[in-house]
Design an enzyme around this catalytic site. Structure first.
Site, PDB file in Angstrom:
ATOM      1  N   ASP A  98       0.845  -1.185   0.000  1.00 54.83           N
ATOM      2  CA  ASP A  98       0.000   0.000   0.000  1.00 54.83           C
ATOM      3  C   ASP A  98       0.890   1.249   0.000  1.00 54.83           C
ATOM      4  O   ASP A  98       1.804   1.355  -0.820  1.00 54.83           O
ATOM      5  CB  ASP A  98      -0.966  -0.069   1.201  1.00 54.83           C
ATOM      6  CG  ASP A  98      -1.996   1.044   1.225  1.00 54.83           C
ATOM      7  OD1 ASP A  98      -2.997   0.940   0.486  1.00 54.83           O
ATOM      8  OD2 ASP A  98      -1.805   2.013   1.988  1.00 54.83           O
ATOM      9  N   TYR A 204      -2.201  11.199   1.966  1.00 57.57           N
ATOM     10  CA  TYR A 204      -2.939  11.384   0.716  1.00 57.57           C
ATOM     11  C   TYR A 204      -2.894  12.837   0.262  1.00 57.57           C
ATOM     12  O   TYR A 204      -2.749  13.130  -0.926  1.00 57.57           O
ATOM     13  CB  TYR A 204      -4.399  10.945   0.903  1.00 57.57           C
ATOM     14  CG  TYR A 204      -4.550   9.459   1.062  1.00 57.57           C
ATOM     15  CD1 TYR A 204      -4.674   8.632  -0.055  1.00 57.57           C
ATOM     16  CD2 TYR A 204      -4.570   8.863   2.320  1.00 57.57           C
ATOM     17  CE1 TYR A 204      -4.810   7.260   0.088  1.00 57.57           C
ATOM     18  CE2 TYR A 204      -4.702   7.495   2.468  1.00 57.57           C
ATOM     19  CZ  TYR A 204      -4.816   6.702   1.346  1.00 57.57           C
ATOM     20  OH  TYR A 204      -4.939   5.332   1.481  1.00 57.57           O
ATOM     21  N   HIS A 270      -7.027  -6.604  -0.925  1.00 55.99           N
ATOM     22  CA  HIS A 270      -5.942  -5.628  -0.834  1.00 55.99           C
ATOM     23  C   HIS A 270      -4.942  -5.933   0.270  1.00 55.99           C
ATOM     24  O   HIS A 270      -3.736  -5.737   0.102  1.00 55.99           O
ATOM     25  CB  HIS A 270      -6.536  -4.230  -0.610  1.00 55.99           C
ATOM     26  CG  HIS A 270      -5.510  -3.157  -0.447  1.00 55.99           C
ATOM     27  ND1 HIS A 270      -4.729  -2.708  -1.488  1.00 55.99           N
ATOM     28  CD2 HIS A 270      -5.110  -2.447   0.656  1.00 55.99           C
ATOM     29  CE1 HIS A 270      -3.901  -1.772  -1.046  1.00 55.99           C
ATOM     30  NE2 HIS A 270      -4.119  -1.592   0.248  1.00 55.99           N
TER      31      HIS A 270
END
Length: 290
Positions: A98, A204, A270
């Site tokens: 990730d 982010y 994921h």
């Protein structure tokens, strides 16, 4: 866990295991996790490696410097390099999942002299990710959560709904609930640390990746029109093919940028380090030198 002060200005909590004289492996976790991402890998690879698994800046009880700019990718890259220098390691195997994988890609591309081997788990190559966000409608739609995570004040909304509800409604649906059940208390503890929500979301907000709205006519970033460097080490990419956020298009054409590529597809979502630990460990173990 050790608390390690780094010259980058942050102190990180770091899990270590194995013989400190053995070859080193650095494991970098992603959002919204901690070193516990690797709980099934640490003991396995500590059998013949010195394993280093930090809680990255902004996560769990590691330092959470204020300001979005403190989470630009070069900052955690600097942390990773400083951490391995702390242990006196000039070369190491780098493993990332990730956001940890995004940092691993960047570190491997900018400091190939330090990375002996690279292992990526469900973390897109930066060029392919940006290109698919422009021209692949399915990937663009799947990535709209990034736009939401960048919204000012989102952390206050999460706190208002309660971390428990956030876990149940926003995070848990993206993983095997049976596997998550025993870990819920750990997540809630880590997310409730002062400043943790803002710090995690700032990863982010600090990213330069452009995520167009679904119906937006996107402008292609300049770097997509320029030559992009190739990796210079052996690379293993392990991909959970049921990942709803990072679609299989992320591994299409990867050999253009990764000449020495081994690709392993796994029937999982994921969070493959703990959703499919046996398959992940076997893939890494079979690929590492005997």
């Amino acid at each position: 866990m050790d608390r390690i002060e780094l010259p980058t200005g942050v102190a990180l909590d770091v899990a270590t295991a194995g013989d400190r004289e053995a070859p080193a492996m650095l494991f970098l976790h992603g959002f919204p996790e901690s070193h516990r991402t690797w709980r099934h890998q640490i003991d396995e690879f500590a059998r013949d490696h010195f394993v280093v698994a930090p809680d990255q800046r902004g996560f769990a009880r590691s330092d959470k410097p204020q300001g979005v700019e403190q989470y630009a990718p070069e900052k955690p890259v600097g942390d990773a390099l400083a951490l391995m220098r702390h242990f006196g390691r000039e070369r190491f195997t780098l493993v990332g999942h990730d956001w940890g994988g995004a940092i691993a890609w960047m570190l491997a591309l900018t400091r190939p002299d330090l990375v002996d081997r690279l292992v990526i788990l469900n973390a897109p190559h930066p060029y392919i990710f940006q290109q698919t966000l422009i021209d692949d409608p399915a990937q663009r739609a799947a990535s709209q959560y990034i736009r939401a995570f960048r919204m000012p004040g989102l952390e206050q909304q999460i706190e208002a709904m309660g971390l428990d509800r956030f876990f149940d409604t926003t995070f848990a649906p993206h993983a095997d609930p049976a596997l998550l059940a025993g870990e819920k208390a750990n997540y809630l503890d880590e997310w409730s640390q002062p400043g943790a929500l803002t710090a995690m979301l700032n990863w982010y907000r600090a990213s330069a990746i452009t995520v167009p709205a679904i119906d937006e006519e996107a402008v292609q970033p300049d770097f997509l029109n320029q030559p992009f460097p190739q990796t210079r080490m052996l690379v293993l990419v392990i991909w959970g093919m049921k990942d709803a956020a990072l679609l299989p298009c992320q591994i299409e054409g990867l050999d253009r940028f990764v000449p020495d590529l081994a690709l392993r597809r796994i029937d999982a979502g994921h969070f493959i380090p703990w959703e499919a630990p046996d398959a992940v460990n076997r893939a890494i173990r079979d690929w590492l030198p005997a």
